[in-house]
Every structure is written in structure tokens, then in C-alpha cells.
Write an enzyme that holds these catalytic residues in place. Sequence first.
Site, PDB file in Angstrom:
ATOM      1  N   HIS A   1      53.636  37.327  28.682  1.00  0.00           N
ATOM      2  CA  HIS A   1      53.949  35.901  28.005  1.00  0.00           C
ATOM      3  C   HIS A   1      54.011  36.116  26.802  1.00  0.00           C
ATOM      4  O   HIS A   1      53.919  34.716  26.178  1.00  0.00           O
ATOM      5  CB  HIS A   1      52.839  34.789  28.530  1.00  0.00           C
TER       6      HIS A   1
ATOM      7  N   LEU B   1      49.232  28.505  30.426  1.00  0.00           N
ATOM      8  CA  LEU B   1      48.940  28.219  31.843  1.00  0.00           C
ATOM      9  C   LEU B   1      50.085  27.472  32.626  1.00  0.00           C
ATOM     10  O   LEU B   1      50.419  26.473  32.389  1.00  0.00           O
ATOM     11  CB  LEU B   1      47.942  27.094  31.795  1.00  0.00           C
ATOM     12  N   GLY B   2      50.360  28.172  33.562  1.00  0.00           N
ATOM     13  CA  GLY B   2      51.502  28.054  34.641  1.00  0.00           C
ATOM     14  C   GLY B   2      51.041  28.598  35.960  1.00  0.00           C
ATOM     15  O   GLY B   2      49.896  28.910  36.216  1.00  0.00           O
ATOM     16  N   ASN B   3      52.128  29.035  36.812  1.00  0.00           N
ATOM     17  CA  ASN B   3      51.862  29.735  37.744  1.00  0.00           C
ATOM     18  C   ASN B   3      51.419  31.044  37.465  1.00  0.00           C
ATOM     19  O   ASN B   3      50.361  31.628  38.290  1.00  0.00           O
ATOM     20  CB  ASN B   3      53.243  29.958  38.772  1.00  0.00           C
TER      21      ASN B   3
ATOM     22  N   VAL C   1      48.381  22.948  40.802  1.00  0.00           N
ATOM     23  CA  VAL C   1      47.243  22.227  40.345  1.00  0.00           C
ATOM     24  C   VAL C   1      47.545  20.750  40.553  1.00  0.00           C
ATOM     25  O   VAL C   1      46.487  20.040  40.663  1.00  0.00           O
ATOM     26  CB  VAL C   1      46.976  22.553  38.891  1.00  0.00           C
TER      27      VAL C   1
ATOM     28  N   GLY D   1      48.937  23.751  31.067  1.00  0.00           N
ATOM     29  CA  GLY D   1      48.431  23.491  29.797  1.00  0.00           C
ATOM     30  C   GLY D   1      48.942  22.098  28.997  1.00  0.00           C
ATOM     31  O   GLY D   1      48.102  21.378  28.468  1.00  0.00           O
TER      32      GLY D   1
ATOM     33  N   ARG E   1      47.821  34.693  42.126  1.00  0.00           N
ATOM     34  CA  ARG E   1      47.112  36.042  41.526  1.00  0.00           C
ATOM     35  C   ARG E   1      45.705  35.906  41.383  1.00  0.00           C
ATOM     36  O   ARG E   1      45.185  34.827  40.846  1.00  0.00           O
ATOM     37  CB  ARG E   1      47.823  36.375  40.386  1.00  0.00           C
TER      38      ARG E   1
ATOM     39  N   ASN F   1      67.335  34.985  32.192  1.00  0.00           N
ATOM     40  CA  ASN F   1      66.118  35.270  32.640  1.00  0.00           C
ATOM     41  C   ASN F   1      66.214  35.730  34.220  1.00  0.00           C
ATOM     42  O   ASN F   1      66.526  34.819  35.152  1.00  0.00           O
ATOM     43  CB  ASN F   1      65.071  34.301  32.636  1.00  0.00           C
TER      44      ASN F   1
ATOM     45  N   ASN G   1      50.189  19.564  30.541  1.00  0.00           N
ATOM     46  CA  ASN G   1      50.337  18.412  31.563  1.00  0.00           C
ATOM     47  C   ASN G   1      48.999  18.002  32.249  1.00  0.00           C
ATOM     48  O   ASN G   1      48.717  16.883  32.700  1.00  0.00           O
ATOM     49  CB  ASN G   1      51.310  18.405  32.892  1.00  0.00           C
TER      50      ASN G   1
ATOM     51  N   GLU H   1      60.266  29.049  25.412  1.00  0.00           N
ATOM     52  CA  GLU H   1      60.633  30.695  25.814  1.00  0.00           C
ATOM     53  C   GLU H   1      62.162  30.636  25.543  1.00  0.00           C
ATOM     54  O   GLU H   1      62.478  31.773  24.951  1.00  0.00           O
ATOM     55  CB  GLU H   1      60.278  31.063  26.865  1.00  0.00           C
TER      56      GLU H   1
ATOM     57  N   ARG I   1      65.476  38.067  28.806  1.00  0.00           N
ATOM     58  CA  ARG I   1      64.106  38.493  29.045  1.00  0.00           C
ATOM     59  C   ARG I   1      63.983  39.693  29.767  1.00  0.00           C
ATOM     60  O   ARG I   1      64.211  39.742  30.676  1.00  0.00           O
ATOM     61  CB  ARG I   1      63.631  37.135  29.757  1.00  0.00           C
TER      62      ARG I   1
ATOM     63  N   GLY J   1      53.149  24.899  32.090  1.00  0.00           N
ATOM     64  CA  GLY J   1      53.127  23.766  33.138  1.00  0.00           C
ATOM     65  C   GLY J   1      51.783  23.061  33.213  1.00  0.00           C
ATOM     66  O   GLY J   1      51.599  21.747  33.338  1.00  0.00           O
TER      67      GLY J   1
END
Length: 395
Positions: free
Chosen positions: A174, A203-205, A278, A327, A235, A7, A329, A379, A85, A325
Site C-alpha cells: 500500500h 483500511l479497505g479489503n 464492514v 477508513g 485475510r 492496475n 467511510n 492511488e 501499479r 474504503g
Amino acid sequence: MWTLVLNCGSSSVKVALLEPDTGAVAVTGLAERLGTAGAALRLDVSGERRVVDLGGGSYPAAFAALLAGLDELGLRAQVQAIGHRVVHGGEAFSVPATITPEVLDAIRACSALAPLHNPANVAGIEAAQQAFPALPQVAVFDTAFHQTMPEVAYRYAVPEAWYRQHGVRRYGFHGTSHAWVAQEAARMLGRPLTELNLVTAHLGNGCSVCAVQGGRSVDTSMGLTPLEGLVMGTRSGDVDPGLHDFIARQAGLSLDQVTAALNRESGLLGLSGLASDVRELEAAAGRGHAGARLALDVFVYRLAQAVAGMAVALGQVDALVFTGGIGENSVTVRAATLARLGVLGAGVDDDANARAVRGTPGVISAPGRLTTLVVNTDEERMIARETARALEAGA
């Protein structure tokens, strides 16, 4: 088939050597800060970490160090294929593709659609081809999974020429994550994926939701670029398109500066004035930080809106899936989101929700309410699987 998954970002390369069928992982790694004095390669094997100073080098230096590391570990001979990727495949790619000069040219042609990502992907592919000239290499596209969206979902209400001449449409991102967690959710539920209507929330950065009908993407929240849709780490997500002209005039900013601010200074960071993470925001909100509380509330509100919107594409929702990350945790974000989704019959089991953290997947919905799961995304393994399938199919 042991597959090396790469990646490549603008200044980093994430690495994993794994077996796609079993999920066995031989090595993971990260080359970061490429092109700077702090450039280094980190390789993790069986709980041990090795760090190599790259001396300011870029992709070729990173791949040379990776080769040397694999040789030292006796793993180079195990690598049978390489999966890359690639962020944007435009309309040219609806499935992974074995990399040829023509495929590489097509990836370059999509750079206008992903100027921060595709050039880095191309540079990484070229360096990998030099490092592993005898191995087959496959491009796996973030956008490919969403090429099954119907026209009513992917078209913008803009002049037809913008779409025909410049490719202005919704593409979604994604894709590998949404595809993986949909498959895993079906497995966990013991039902055929072809019979399920799922909303998956990565749901991550970066954040996006996807409507998955019978294993196919029929709508998603990201669009032409990864800026559209949900509130994210830095974003903005959806804003009035007129904002660009308004703030450019009022603040004396260029279009590039406005776009950069919407990508890097907005979202949770912009709303809170504190952080994009978060975990930090939840801690600060607990201490009474008003900006952190507002950022989390807006994040959850927009997320719940988007999940409910995906129900329109599906007709009915059999299950909601959290991943990424945040979603996987954030107990708080999941519970608050489900509390806003009573219209879909959602409800949380607080004890189950509290247990579903730190890599522990499971059902978190209360009995009799909309089935809601936490699923760990993978992924890298999905890319390895898609690489194997592409090579078997001769794609």
C-alpha cells in the site's frame, strides 16, 4: 502530461486516464472477469458508461477494446505515458522505474515474493507494450515507499541465510496510498511533511498501517506478503506461525490449502461467518448478530494495537490519518479505534466524525486531543505523479 494508469490483477485491469498535476480525469474503467465468458470492459466518461463484451478474452482483448474505446472517444492521442501499479519490487526497486527489458526481468524475478500479483502485473505490462508500443511506460511499486525502513524494522528473527539467499524480510505494501495521504495530511494541516510524524491507516479489503517520519516510511504492518499485520476483509493478519503445521495436521490440509484459507476465508469473513464488508457487518451487528460484533471488535482492537506500535518507530505521533474504503467511510470503526487509543491522547469529535464520510475529508479529533484526520486516498493520481517524475528524472 496525460497519463494512463493501469492496475492489472489476475483477472482484471483497472484503468484511469488523468492529468497528475490538476487531477483532471478524462476516463476511468474496469476490465473484469478476464478469461471467462463474462469478460467485459466498462468505461466511464462524464457520467456516461460504456460496456464492451470481451467474449472471454484476456489481457490482449482488453487492451484492444481499450484502444478502440479511446479512439471512439477521441482520447487516444492525449495519452502521453503509461504508469503501471506493480505490487512487489523486492529490494531491487526503491523508486519507480521506466520499463525496460531488464526492469521487466527484475519484476519477474520478484514473482516468488508475490505469486498472485507480479505475474499478472507482468502480463498486463506486456499487453500494454503491444497496445502502446511508442509510449514510455513506468512501473510504480507498492513496496518501494517502504524501502526506507531501517533494518531493525524490516528484518525477521530467522536464520540469516533465509534473508541473504531468499529475501525473507518485511517489505510492506500500500506504499502509494500511504505516501499520498501523508502528503495530503501535511497539506491539510498546513505544515511541512518533513516536520511531521504520522501514522497512516489504509483500511479497505486489505489493511495496513504505516509510520511516516518526515515523509519517509520507517515501519509498516504488512511484511513479506500482504498477509501479515491487521485483520482484513478475508485475510487473517498476524497469526502464530505454528498454526500452519497444527491445522494442517489436525484438519488434514495441505500447506497450500492453509495459506489459501488464511488469505481468502479468514479476517472479518472468517470471524463473522457472514461477510467481509464492514458495511454489512455494522448492519448485522446492529441487529444483534454476535459474529458480526466479534469481527468488528477484533478488527478495531488489532488496529488500535498496531497504531500504538507505530508510535515506537516514530518517538512521537503528530497526527493519525484514516484512509481507504473503511477508513474514509466507517464512522463506527474510527470512533471505536480512537476510544482505544487514549494512551496516545486520542479522542473523537462525534459531529466532525459523522460528517467525514462519502468523500468528505477533514479533522475528526476532539479539541486538545491527538490530531486525527480522514483523507481520501488517490492511488491512481499518485501513480501518475510518480510516472511523470520518473520520466523527468530519466529513471
